[in-house]
Design an enzyme around this catalytic site. Structure first.
Site, PDB file in Angstrom:
ATOM      1  N   HIS A  99       0.855  -1.174  -0.184  1.00  0.00           N
ATOM      2  CA  HIS A  99       0.076  -0.179  -0.122  1.00  0.00           C
ATOM      3  C   HIS A  99       0.809   1.147   0.199  1.00  0.00           C
ATOM      4  O   HIS A  99       0.307   2.432  -0.409  1.00  0.00           O
ATOM      5  CB  HIS A  99      -0.976  -0.094   1.153  1.00  0.00           C
ATOM      6  CG  HIS A  99      -0.280   0.168   2.443  1.00  0.00           C
ATOM      7  ND1 HIS A  99       0.059  -0.809   3.308  1.00  0.00           N
ATOM      8  CD2 HIS A  99       0.002   1.501   3.128  1.00  0.00           C
ATOM      9  CE1 HIS A  99       0.334  -0.228   4.491  1.00  0.00           C
ATOM     10  NE2 HIS A  99       0.499   0.965   4.343  1.00  0.00           N
ATOM     11  N   ASP A 152       0.229  -7.688   1.668  1.00  0.00           N
ATOM     12  CA  ASP A 152       0.319  -6.285   1.701  1.00  0.00           C
ATOM     13  C   ASP A 152       2.218  -6.252   1.785  1.00  0.00           C
ATOM     14  O   ASP A 152       2.723  -4.974   2.390  1.00  0.00           O
ATOM     15  CB  ASP A 152       0.071  -5.694   2.957  1.00  0.00           C
ATOM     16  CG  ASP A 152       0.103  -4.180   2.580  1.00  0.00           C
ATOM     17  OD1 ASP A 152       0.295  -3.630   1.515  1.00  0.00           O
ATOM     18  OD2 ASP A 152      -0.376  -3.425   3.426  1.00  0.00           O
ATOM     19  N   SER A 160       4.758   2.703   7.746  1.00  0.00           N
ATOM     20  CA  SER A 160       4.358   1.676   7.057  1.00  0.00           C
ATOM     21  C   SER A 160       5.545   1.031   6.103  1.00  0.00           C
ATOM     22  O   SER A 160       6.188   2.038   5.409  1.00  0.00           O
ATOM     23  CB  SER A 160       3.113   1.746   6.226  1.00  0.00           C
ATOM     24  OG  SER A 160       2.225   2.014   6.930  1.00  0.00           O
TER      25      SER A 160
END
Length: 468
Positions: free
Chosen positions: A121, A151, A225
């Site tokens: 993402h 992911d 992230s």
């Protein structure tokens, strides 16, 4: 002077007389109650330790781990170009306005050649990707491969020198309560280190038993992230991916993809160009007192096997409906994400050993993981790749086989003569030869387009269904 001294003396003498009179005549008597050994007093365990660490040298030292990890964690910038809002002038002159959007995240260098692991993402829909190292050098990055399911994404940069990197640890060996460091680039700052402990393992945030995160209380914020979760040796045990928050910022828990899963994904990408997902081939759920009573079984821990996928490794190994999986490769399983997390770190043709309970008897069974040839179709249920012997009796040239109907629509399908074994030949006018074709057809369908399914039922009759 003598008069003042006399007044002080008289005052002190008066106070002493008053206090003595109170003690002698007015103060209530305090009786001391003595409890003998025969009174059986209750004793509760207690600790007189009031410090977390007795000495400074007992406290964990994060400095070396932090120094190593900081140099191997990078800042990732994602620039995407999308269509902007069209004005009257744009329409009149035939212009197509464009808007630039920028997103940021983190990444982890995993070898000296410049391979970087991050979240899918973080780099999704990118038109330009750049990576900034901890020494402030910036490089353009290319996407080697991605896996939206976990992911995870793999990037590559070409640097002039060998780069610092982190080594992988075995995330299966990580323990609840173990100290960890989260390293990333929150709020567009340079590399930042936060510390915490592993709060839980095999967390599933989807509710579909498809995820298996490491949960930690180390502070992770937007921009973290794709960053590193490392142990006190500075070894990678996870890729920071998500936070639990009502505000968008950290409030107590964060989640990381275990390093064993991330490592398997990027090794597959580097070796095969895609991810080789292996499956056990069962469906079911975790046991507890309520579920066990409903199923009529005595075990309250483990994974209850509700069904076994046809032609899967589980079927070939002799796993049966009603079996209870207690362990996988000597690791106890108490929830389905324990199982999927371990399987997620393996690939097709890997062999796992299950400890199962069948009718109260414990058995050890070795299962070879097979390629995933099943898919859950909306409204329909579970389907799998059809073999020639599935197609021939129904005179079908192509298609996928329905192996389990959607429970909510099962009565509708059966009322129309559609049962397990029926063959779906087309979805939205696209011929279907495999579950990959079906998945792509569903993905390409626009949100307002109806779902059109052509199939051959078990009587050999061709039918067409439209769903809005």
């Amino acid at each position: 002077m003598k008069k003042i001294f006399s007044l002080v003396l008289v005052s002190a003498l008066g106070g002493a007389i008053t206090l003595g009179a109170y003690k002698l005549f007015l103060e209530p008597e305090n009786k001391v109650q003595i409890t003998t050994a025969d009174s059986n007093p209750a004793f509760l365990p207690a600790s007189n330790v009031n410090n977390l660490f007795k000495n400074a040298e007992d406290a964990p030292d994060f400095t070396i781990a932090a120094e190593n990890a900081v140099n191997a964690v990078v800042h990732v910038k994602n620039v995407s170009i999308s269509s902007g809002q069209m004005t009257f002038e744009d329409f009149f002159f035939g212009r197509s306005p464009q808007r630039t959007q920028m997103g940021t995240g983190s990444g982890v260098i995993i070898n000296a050649d410049g391979y970087i692991i991050t979240n899918n993402h973080v780099i999704n829909n990118s038109d330009q990707l750049s990576v900034t190292l901890n020494n402030n050098k910036t490089y353009e990055a290319e996407i080697v491969g991605t896996d939206p399911k976990t992911d995870i994404a793999l990037l590559k940069i070409d640097a002039e020198e060998e780069l610092p990197y982190v080594t992988f640890a075995d995330s299966d060996q990580a323990r609840i309560g173990e100290w960890v460091l989260a390293v990333g680039n929150p709020f567009n700052l340079t590399s930042t280190v936060t510390a915490g402990i592993i709060s839980a393992k095999a967390r599933d945030l989807s509710g579909k038993s498809t995820q298996s995160f490491i949960q930690t209380d180390a502070a992770v914020n937007p921009g973290n992230s794709g960053g590193a979760l490392v142990n006190t040796n500075g070894e990678l045990i996870g890729i920071n991916t998500a936070i639990s928050s009502q505000t968008g910022s950290y409030i107590g828990y964060s989640f990381a993809v275990p390093s064993n899963i991330a490592r398997r994904v990027i090794e597959d990408i580097m070796e095969y160009g895609n991810v080789q997902n292996g499956i056990l081939g069962i469906s079911g759920g975790a046991l507890n007192s309520e579920v066990s009573e409903e199923l009529g079984v005595n075990d309250t821990e483990g994974i209850y096997v509700a069904s076994v996928v046809e032609d899967s490794g589980a079927e070939k190994a002799g796993i049966k409906e009603g079996d209870i999986i207690k362990e996988i490769d000597q690791i106890k399983v108490s929830k389905f994400s324990d199982l999927t997390g371990h399987i997620g770190a393996r690939r097709v043709n890997d062999v796992v050993e299950l400890k199962i309970s069948r009718d109260g008897e414990i058995k050890n069974v070795k299962v070879t993981l097979t390629r995933n040839e099943t898919l859950t179709l909306p409204l329909v249920g579970r389907v799998k790749n059809a073999k020639k012997e599935d197609l021939k009796p129904l005179k079908a040239d192509n298609g996928i086989k329905i192996i389990e109907l959607n429970k909510e629509y099962e009565a509708y399908w059966k009322k129309n003569g559609v049962e397990e074994g029926s063959i779906i030949t087309s979805i939205n006018d696209v011929k279907i030869h495999s579950v990959e074709d079906a998945q792509q057809a569903i993905k390409n369908r626009s949100s307002y387009e109806p779902l059109r399914i052509e199939l051959i039922n078990t009587k050999g009759e061709k039918e067409r269904y439209n769903f809005r």
